[in-house]
Design a protein around this motif. Structure first.
Motif, PDB file in Angstrom:
ATOM      1  N   ASP A 133     -52.971 -33.959 -87.224  1.00 24.93           N
ATOM      2  CA  ASP A 133     -51.821 -33.847 -87.678  1.00 24.93           C
ATOM      3  C   ASP A 133     -50.909 -32.719 -87.044  1.00 24.93           C
ATOM      4  OD1 ASP A 133     -50.505 -35.529 -89.561  1.00 24.93           O
ATOM      5  OD2 ASP A 133     -51.143 -34.274 -91.288  1.00 24.93           O
ATOM      6  N   LYS A 152     -55.986 -35.852 -95.219  1.00 26.71           N
ATOM      7  CA  LYS A 152     -56.775 -36.410 -93.924  1.00 26.71           C
ATOM      8  C   LYS A 152     -58.039 -35.192 -93.720  1.00 26.71           C
ATOM      9  CE  LYS A 152     -52.714 -38.060 -91.360  1.00 26.71           C
ATOM     10  NZ  LYS A 152     -52.046 -37.723 -89.945  1.00 26.71           N
ATOM     11  N   ARG A 178     -61.741 -36.844 -93.453  1.00 23.85           N
ATOM     12  CA  ARG A 178     -62.399 -36.883 -92.235  1.00 23.85           C
ATOM     13  C   ARG A 178     -63.785 -35.914 -92.539  1.00 23.85           C
ATOM     14  NH1 ARG A 178     -61.187 -40.335 -88.217  1.00 23.85           N
ATOM     15  NH2 ARG A 178     -58.982 -39.785 -87.533  1.00 23.85           N
ATOM     16  N   ALA A 229     -51.096 -44.926 -96.863  1.00 20.61           N
ATOM     17  CA  ALA A 229     -50.800 -46.052 -95.993  1.00 20.61           C
ATOM     18  C   ALA A 229     -49.200 -46.006 -95.161  1.00 20.61           C
ATOM     19  CB  ALA A 229     -51.092 -47.434 -96.230  1.00 20.61           C
ATOM     20  N   VAL A 238     -49.398 -42.527 -93.077  1.00 23.46           N
ATOM     21  CA  VAL A 238     -50.175 -42.534 -92.006  1.00 23.46           C
ATOM     22  C   VAL A 238     -50.253 -43.533 -90.914  1.00 23.46           C
ATOM     23  CG1 VAL A 238     -52.551 -41.918 -91.040  1.00 23.46           C
ATOM     24  CG2 VAL A 238     -51.672 -40.804 -93.156  1.00 23.46           C
ATOM     25  N   GLN A 288     -52.358 -46.354 -91.950  1.00 21.71           N
ATOM     26  CA  GLN A 288     -53.431 -47.149 -92.407  1.00 21.71           C
ATOM     27  C   GLN A 288     -53.972 -46.841 -93.667  1.00 21.71           C
ATOM     28  OE1 GLN A 288     -56.848 -46.245 -89.878  1.00 21.71           O
ATOM     29  NE2 GLN A 288     -55.660 -44.706 -88.813  1.00 21.71           N
ATOM     30  N   PRO A 310     -56.652 -45.296 -96.636  1.00 20.23           N
ATOM     31  CA  PRO A 310     -57.317 -43.855 -96.587  1.00 20.23           C
ATOM     32  C   PRO A 310     -58.567 -44.286 -95.994  1.00 20.23           C
ATOM     33  CG  PRO A 310     -56.751 -44.359 -98.786  1.00 20.23           C
ATOM     34  CD  PRO A 310     -55.715 -45.226 -97.856  1.00 20.23           C
ATOM     35  N   ARG A 319     -59.912 -46.826 -94.519  1.00 26.04           N
ATOM     36  CA  ARG A 319     -60.063 -46.913 -92.834  1.00 26.04           C
ATOM     37  C   ARG A 319     -60.007 -45.785 -91.998  1.00 26.04           C
ATOM     38  NH1 ARG A 319     -55.754 -50.955 -90.667  1.00 26.04           N
ATOM     39  NH2 ARG A 319     -56.507 -52.063 -92.106  1.00 26.04           N
ATOM     40  N   TYR A 320     -59.008 -44.800 -92.408  1.00 23.36           N
ATOM     41  CA  TYR A 320     -58.719 -43.633 -91.708  1.00 23.36           C
ATOM     42  C   TYR A 320     -60.000 -42.763 -91.659  1.00 23.36           C
ATOM     43  CZ  TYR A 320     -56.779 -38.994 -90.586  1.00 23.36           C
ATOM     44  OH  TYR A 320     -56.504 -37.933 -89.696  1.00 23.36           O
ATOM     45  N   ALA A 332     -62.311 -44.025 -89.088  1.00 24.42           N
ATOM     46  CA  ALA A 332     -61.923 -43.762 -87.584  1.00 24.42           C
ATOM     47  C   ALA A 332     -62.555 -42.871 -86.824  1.00 24.42           C
ATOM     48  CB  ALA A 332     -60.447 -44.122 -87.720  1.00 24.42           C
TER      49      ALA A 332
END
Length: 304
Positions: free
Chosen positions: A123, A254, A258, A284, A287, A289, A291, A293-294, A297
């Protein structure tokens, strides 16, 4: 008490990956237009001039520290005018990674440590937007001590020199932001924190991100009327209160995703959403997409 500036810096993950010692003598000029690369300069000895697009030129002197979190066009020059406005000086590489500008022999007029850093946060663009476009610090004793340490380390050829320099520069980066918080003129987080009333509301947002804040509630925390708070916050920080709150909620989400610090429902609750579905829609949209899926990634460090 939660420290919003510390949280921003922690999320930014600043790393001073590249630095070089530059010596200048006589007349010289170096111009750069490397958009998006955070640039810093420590004046170890002497004086020079910095001209950043959109700002008045600054005469830099020994002990000064300059940070441009998202560098755009700027020029560094000698105090003595360069022969031609159209010609830039080509740095000449010397021993031990040092570069020389201008006259190649004799004593130097200025000794600089300059370089670019990288922000590890996904970010970075959002967080950098909360910082001033230009940070210039002078006359701070703590900063002067750090500058002296950086200067000593940059001149030495001791083992792990680059590692030590990188750590010192990261501390210098944080100290510069802290020192400039009270004098920040440009809109951003530092200017907001310099306003005692707004600082209370900003800290409350960071302390209780899970709270369903409204502008009226935040205005009450700042002991201001709703309209006065909204206008004062927007003018100082550069974004409206709820836009700032949303941005910070998404940045925090985020980080939590993560680090696998809870599932989507738990993260949603921790950043102030009443349901996982409402959070997923907002995330979504913000960002690009969902959460889940994020979270899966691979993380890539970004330049602001």
């Amino acid at each position: 008490m939660v420290d919003p500036l510390a949280e921003v810096v922690t999320l930014l993950q600043p790393q001073a990956l590249f630095s070089k010692v530059v010596v200048g003598a006589g007349a010289w000029r170096v111009r750069r237009s490397e958009f998006g690369q955070p640039f810093y300069c420590v004046v170890l000895e002497g004086t020079c001039c910095l001209a950043v697009n959109g700002h008045e030129p600054i005469h830099l002197q020994q002990g000064d520290f300059v940070l441009i979190p998202s560098a755009y066009g700027f020029a560094m020059t000698s105090l003595e005018p360069a022969p031609s406005d159209d010609v830039d000086t080509v740095p000449v590489a010397r021993l031990h990674g040092e570069f020389r500008l201008g006259v190649q022999d004799g004593s130097a007029d200025v000794l600089l440590l300059v370089g670019h850093c990288v922000f590890g946060s996904p970010d970075a663009a959002l967080l950098v937007s909360l910082l001033p476009q230009l940070v210039h610090v002078r006359g701070e004793q703590r900063l002067a001590t750090l500058v002296q340490l950086v200067g000593d380390e940059s001149r030495a050829l001791r083992p792990a020199r680059d590692v030590i320099l990188a750590r010192l520069l990261e501390v210098l980066f944080i100290e510069a932001l802290r020192a400039s918080a009270e004098t920040a003129a440009a809109p951003g987080l530092l200017r907001g924190l310099a306003d005692e009333r707004l600082a209370v509301a900003i800290r409350r947002m960071h302390e209780s991100l899970e709270h369903p804040w409204t502008v009226a509630q935040l205005a009450k925390e700042a002991a201001l009327s709703r309209s006065t708070f909204f206008e004062r916050f927007s003018r100082a920080v550069g974004v409206a209160p709820m836009a700032y709150l949303l941005a910070w909620r998404m940045a925090t989400a985020k980080r939590l995703l993560r680090r696998r610090e809870g599932g989507v429902a738990e993260v949603a609750e921790r950043v102030g959403y009443g349901s996982a579905s409402a959070f997923s829609v907002a995330f979504a949209r913000h960002v690009g997409q969902p959460p889940a899926r994020y979270a899966r990634a691979p993380m890539v460090a970004q330049q602001p």
